[in-house]
Design a protein around this motif. Structure first.
Motif, short mmCIF file in Angstrom:
data_model
loop_
_atom_site.label_atom_id
_atom_site.label_comp_id
_atom_site.label_asym_id
_atom_site.label_seq_id
_atom_site.Cartn_x
_atom_site.Cartn_y
_atom_site.Cartn_z
N PRO A 146 0.84 -1.21 0.00
CA PRO A 146 0.00 0.00 0.00
C PRO A 146 0.88 1.26 0.00
CG PRO A 146 -0.53 -1.47 1.84
CD PRO A 146 0.77 -1.94 1.27
N GLY A 147 1.46 1.57 -1.13
CA GLY A 147 2.29 2.77 -1.28
C GLY A 147 3.75 2.52 -0.90
N GLY A 148 4.57 3.49 -1.25
CA GLY A 148 6.00 3.40 -0.94
C GLY A 148 6.26 3.41 0.55
N THR A 164 9.32 11.13 6.99
CA THR A 164 8.94 9.91 7.72
C THR A 164 10.14 8.99 8.03
OG1 THR A 164 8.58 8.51 5.76
CG2 THR A 164 6.70 9.84 6.51
N TYR A 165 11.30 9.28 7.49
CA TYR A 165 12.39 8.31 7.62
C TYR A 165 12.75 7.95 9.07
CZ TYR A 165 13.53 8.29 2.58
OH TYR A 165 13.52 8.13 1.22
N PRO A 166 13.02 8.94 9.92
CA PRO A 166 13.40 8.54 11.29
C PRO A 166 12.30 7.74 11.99
CG PRO A 166 13.85 10.88 10.90
CD PRO A 166 13.06 10.40 9.73
N MET A 174 9.86 16.89 -7.46
CA MET A 174 8.95 18.03 -7.65
C MET A 174 9.24 19.20 -6.71
SD MET A 174 5.44 16.32 -6.08
CE MET A 174 5.24 14.92 -7.14
N TYR A 175 10.50 19.29 -6.28
CA TYR A 175 10.85 20.31 -5.29
C TYR A 175 12.08 21.11 -5.73
CZ TYR A 175 8.29 16.68 -2.86
OH TYR A 175 7.37 15.74 -2.53
N LEU A 176 12.17 22.33 -5.18
CA LEU A 176 13.39 23.13 -5.31
C LEU A 176 13.91 23.36 -3.91
CD1 LEU A 176 11.98 25.95 -7.61
CD2 LEU A 176 13.26 23.91 -8.35
N1 PMP Z 1 9.49 8.44 -0.22
C1 PMP Z 1 9.57 9.75 -0.48
C2 PMP Z 1 10.91 10.35 -0.64
C3 PMP Z 1 8.42 10.53 -0.59
O1 PMP Z 1 8.52 11.84 -0.84
C4 PMP Z 1 7.17 9.90 -0.40
C5 PMP Z 1 5.87 10.68 -0.47
N2 PMP Z 1 5.91 12.01 -0.31
C6 PMP Z 1 7.15 8.52 -0.13
C7 PMP Z 1 8.32 7.83 -0.05
C8 PMP Z 1 5.89 7.77 0.11
O2 PMP Z 1 5.00 7.86 -0.91
P1 PMP Z 1 3.78 6.85 -1.09
O3 PMP Z 1 3.61 6.11 0.19
O4 PMP Z 1 2.62 7.71 -1.45
O5 PMP Z 1 4.21 5.96 -2.20
#
Ligand code: PMP
Length: 395
Positions: free
Chosen positions: A100-102, A129-131, A324-326
């Motif tokens: 369910p998503g990355g 979200t990494y930490p 999609m960022y600067l």
């Molecule tokens: N990794 C990075 C670097 C992201 O910016 C995001 C979403 N902003 C995600 C993972 C997670 O994305 P998603 O769960 O929607 O696939």
């Protein structure tokens, strides 16, 4: 009742949680003040109608029950073929699990790679979200700073030192990078691979922005010598196909790791809805031209921004190679990224993310999401630059 230490300490004690400017902007909007939001990484287009139509058809055709936990074979095959075509690494359904998503893939990957108490390296500045993801598997997050003067490309020597110092068991990277827009070059990637091999570490490679590359080429480190057996690649439909809300991504890695993560999925997510997976397969089949179309507005706005920024010399642009960022350097104003972001919001009702939201390495910077229409984006950027110049002349 007491909650677990793991869950109550999930966010750590980093002081600022990074979202205060964003929340203030949302508060202003709610109170009726229009704010130009350049904060979150969400497209300004909706999921394309043909993908939604496919979702509808698949749901009406009965794909609304439990779907196979690792993902339906057809989507796993499509993802495997796509990964193989793009990287040259032999990839089969056994190397792919649909998630369910990355974000869920990041959780699964670290669950597979780390035992409680293991140290996990990641690079600062980092995606928010990494930490927390690392803490959620009871690992110890250890940031390794990258530097503005290197355009935030990590140095292998810094990673090697951190690996040796901590005995880390994994390294998490993200290229194209959120928040910096950096795309790791061949030398950087090889350096990363060498550190992982020398120190027997897992590499978790977050490649969710792999279709948004404006300069150079996306390199998947799984394709480098000796890396396929120790690399877990995170992919997603969110950014490449404007399907953030559909929650469909994947993890690619060695078959035994995938098998283990399928057991985790059985006991956590229980898979991804079948109609979503079938629509994702349909979306992937639209090919690279469709993906380029989804990425095009960001490519265009990056060009608009580069022109505006080139006309002044207060605000610096970290080479925006992808995503999609600067990342803008506002240190010349003498303000921190946080203070600049607050001041810009107060003065001009433009909301950006302070660099300090993403760790310590991007202090004195701000992140601008290129997620509003071209005309408003150009206006906002011009205002931002003029505001920064005004701060300098006041000094
Ligand atoms: N990794 C990075 C670097 C992201 O910016 C995001 C979403 N902003 C995600 C993972 C997670 O994305 P998603 O769960 O929607 O696939």
């Amino acid at each position: 009742m007491n909650l677990s230490t793991r869950i109550t300490t999930l966010l750590g004690d980093g002081g600022s949680d990074g979202w205060e400017v964003f929340l203030k902007a949302r508060g202003m909007i709610k109170a009726g003040t229009p704010v130009v939001e350049l904060t979150v990484g969400e497209h300004d287009i909706l999921t394309a109608a043909p993908i939604l139509q496919q979702m509808h058809v698949e749901a009406m055709n009965g794909h609304t029950g439990y779907a196979l936990v690792p993902g339906i074979d057809e989507l796993r095959e499509t993802v495997a073929a796509r990964v193989q075509a793009r990287t040259g690494v032999v990839t089969t359904v056994d190397n792919v699990m649909i998630t369910p998503g990355g974000q869920s893939a990041l959780f699964a990957a670290h669950n597979a790679a780390l035992d409680p108490g293991d140290t996990a390296l990641f690079l600062d500045p980092y995606y928010a979200t990494y930490p927390g993801t690392l803490r959620s598997v009871s690992a110890i997050p250890h940031p390794v700073a990258t530097r503005a003067e290197d355009a935030f490309q990590p140095r292998a020597a810094d990673l090697e030192a951190a690996a040796k110092e901590t005995g880390a068991r994994s390294l998490l990277i993200n290229s194209p990078n959120n928040p910096t827009g950096t795309v790791y070059g061949a030398e950087t990637m090889q350096g990363i691979a060498d550190v992982c091999i020398n120190n027997d570490m897992w590499l978790i490679s977050d490649e969710v922005y792999d279709t948004q590359v404006w300069e150079g080429d996306h390199i998947s480190p799984r394709a480098l010598d000796g890396m396929a057996e120790r690399t877990l690649v995170v992919g997603s439909m969110s950014k490449s196909h404007a399907m953030t809300g559909s929650r469909c991504g994947w993890i690619v890695g060695p078959a035994e790791a995938i098998e283990a993560m399928i057991h985790l999925a059985t006991n956590t997510t229980y898979g991804v809805p079948g109609y979503i997976q079938r629509a994702a397969k349909f979306a992937l089949e639209q090919g690279e031209a469709f993906e380029a179309e989804i990425a095009e507005p960001f490519r265009r706005r990056r060009g608009i921004a580069s022109d505006i920024i080139a006309r002044q010399n207060t605000v610096g642009l970290i080479p925006a190679q992808g995503a999609m960022y600067l990342m803008l350097d506002v240190r010349a104003t003498g303000l921190s990224g946080l203070d600049f972001a607050y001041a810009l919001l107060d003065a001009h009702k433009i909301a950006v993310m302070p660099g300090e939201s993403f760790g310590t390495a991007a202090a004195g910077h701000i992140r601008v999401a290129m997620t509003i229409d071209d005309a408003r984006f150009a206006d906002a950027l011009s205002t931002l630059c003029a505001f920064a110049e005004g701060l300098v002349s006041e000094k």
